[in-house]
Design a protein around this motif. Structure first.
Motif, PDB file in Angstrom:
ATOM      1  N   ALA A  88      -5.152   2.518  -0.390  1.00 55.66           N
ATOM      2  CA  ALA A  88      -4.380   3.756  -0.408  1.00 55.66           C
ATOM      3  C   ALA A  88      -5.213   4.859  -1.035  1.00 55.66           C
ATOM      4  CB  ALA A  88      -3.075   3.592  -1.185  1.00 55.66           C
ATOM      5  N   THR A 115      -2.824  12.328   2.435  1.00 54.18           N
ATOM      6  CA  THR A 115      -2.447  10.972   2.045  1.00 54.18           C
ATOM      7  C   THR A 115      -2.614   9.986   3.197  1.00 54.18           C
ATOM      8  OG1 THR A 115      -0.133  11.418   2.624  1.00 54.18           O
ATOM      9  CG2 THR A 115      -0.772  11.746   0.317  1.00 54.18           C
ATOM     10  N   VAL A 149     -10.448   6.039   2.503  1.00 55.01           N
ATOM     11  CA  VAL A 149      -9.160   5.592   3.053  1.00 55.01           C
ATOM     12  C   VAL A 149      -8.630   6.620   4.046  1.00 55.01           C
ATOM     13  CG1 VAL A 149      -6.779   4.981   2.524  1.00 55.01           C
ATOM     14  CG2 VAL A 149      -8.606   4.246   0.988  1.00 55.01           C
ATOM     15  N   ALA A 188      -2.559   5.282   3.743  1.00 55.18           N
ATOM     16  CA  ALA A 188      -2.667   3.929   3.200  1.00 55.18           C
ATOM     17  C   ALA A 188      -2.680   2.959   4.364  1.00 55.18           C
ATOM     18  CB  ALA A 188      -1.503   3.622   2.252  1.00 55.18           C
ATOM     19  N   PRO A 218       0.812  -1.221   0.000  1.00 49.44           N
ATOM     20  CA  PRO A 218       0.000   0.000   0.000  1.00 49.44           C
ATOM     21  C   PRO A 218       0.842   1.267   0.000  1.00 49.44           C
ATOM     22  CG  PRO A 218      -0.935  -1.608   1.508  1.00 49.44           C
ATOM     23  CD  PRO A 218       0.385  -2.157   1.051  1.00 49.44           C
ATOM     24  N   LEU A 230       0.621   4.226  -2.694  1.00 43.71           N
ATOM     25  CA  LEU A 230       0.363   5.598  -2.263  1.00 43.71           C
ATOM     26  C   LEU A 230       1.394   6.562  -2.848  1.00 43.71           C
ATOM     27  CD1 LEU A 230      -1.236   7.622  -0.583  1.00 43.71           C
ATOM     28  CD2 LEU A 230       0.227   7.036   1.365  1.00 43.71           C
ATOM     29  N   GLU A 265      -8.060   5.692   8.007  1.00 51.20           N
ATOM     30  CA  GLU A 265      -6.692   5.652   8.525  1.00 51.20           C
ATOM     31  C   GLU A 265      -6.429   6.776   9.526  1.00 51.20           C
ATOM     32  OE1 GLU A 265      -4.613   3.147   8.026  1.00 51.20           O
ATOM     33  OE2 GLU A 265      -6.221   2.233   6.851  1.00 51.20           O
TER      34      GLU A 265
END
Length: 249
Positions: free
Chosen positions: A110, A123, A212, A125, A6, A10, A216
């Motif tokens: 991701a 961002t 995602v 993942a 992942p 990413l 996360e």
């Protein structure tokens, strides 16, 4: 396919978004209607074409599900929204973003969302913590007695009954903002700027990356019916989910 973790997916997704955003400085923005209440711009088409080429080149054998240029399937699938919030973008309103997510065997692993106006990159993942890279003004998210909810409900032309009543009731219990960029709304929920986001009439590319990010970052993402979602933290998520389940089939 070469890329197997992942984190590697990413990295490719994020770099592709950053490179694609550079096109927006020079692209000519012409607009065409896409249905009664939607539109597409030349920027959408150019950015998606660039992202498709970059992602498939970086991960040979992968497939792309995109908003503008069609869909295919493979064990590794990219979900691409070249400009989420096109109606804002074409008017110069800085509420839009580029969104890319990766799914392996149907599981999202991701996601990244890039706000080209504020130069913010969100961002995360599986195994890679949620992160925000920003070059602009950064204010730590505060708290309020009332939850802050991002929603575009009700959308024009929606076939669902009860959306206006939901909005009226929501205004009684929460502060509400209408952003008209689902992916950006989810990124803001992930970073704590809002407590929840909810929409109806969404497509996979609208929410894949944002889902995602929220998960996360420690929040929850719930699918509601066939085309709705609620995401966020706190009691407002359950309240919204219960109300929306009576609207979305």
């Amino acid at each position: 396919m070469g890329l197997v973790t992942p984190g590697e997916l990413l990295t490719l997704a994020a770099q592709s978004c950053v490179d694609a955003a550079k096109l927006l400085h020079d692209v000519r923005v012409d607009v065409s209607p896409k249905g009664t209440f939607d539109q597409v711009s030349t920027a959408d088409l150019e950015v998606e074409a660039f992202l498709r080429a970059a992602l498939v080149s970086g991960a040979p054998g992968s497939a792309v599900v995109g908003e503008e240029l069609g869909s295919s399937s493979a064990p590794l699938t990219w979900y691409v929204d070249p400009i989420d919030g096109t109606r804002n973008f074409v008017r110069g309103i800085p509420l839009s973003c580029i969104s890319v997510a990766a799914a392996v065997e149907g599981t999202l692993v991701a996601g990244c969302v890039l706000d080209p106006f504020r130069d913010e990159l969100f961002t995360a993942a599986v195994g890679v913590p949620f992160r925000v890279r920003s070059s602009g003004l950064s204010i730590p998210p505060g708290t309020s007695p009332r939850p802050l909810v991002l929603t575009d409900i009700p959308l024009p032309g929606s076939p669902h009954q009860g959306e206006m009543e939901l909005l009226n009731d929501l205004l009684d219990v929460a502060d509400v903002r209408r952003v008209y960029s689902t992916a950006l709304s989810l990124a803001w929920v992930a970073t704590g700027r809002a407590d929840a986001a909810a929409n109806i009439g969404i497509h996979p590319w609208d929410v894949a990356a944002g889902a995602v990010l929220v998960r996360e970052a420690g929040g929850e993402f719930r699918e509601i019916g066939s085309n709705g979602f609620v995401a966020g933290r706190g009691e407002i998520v359950g309240w919204l989910a219960q109300r929306m389940e009576g609207i979305v089939s």
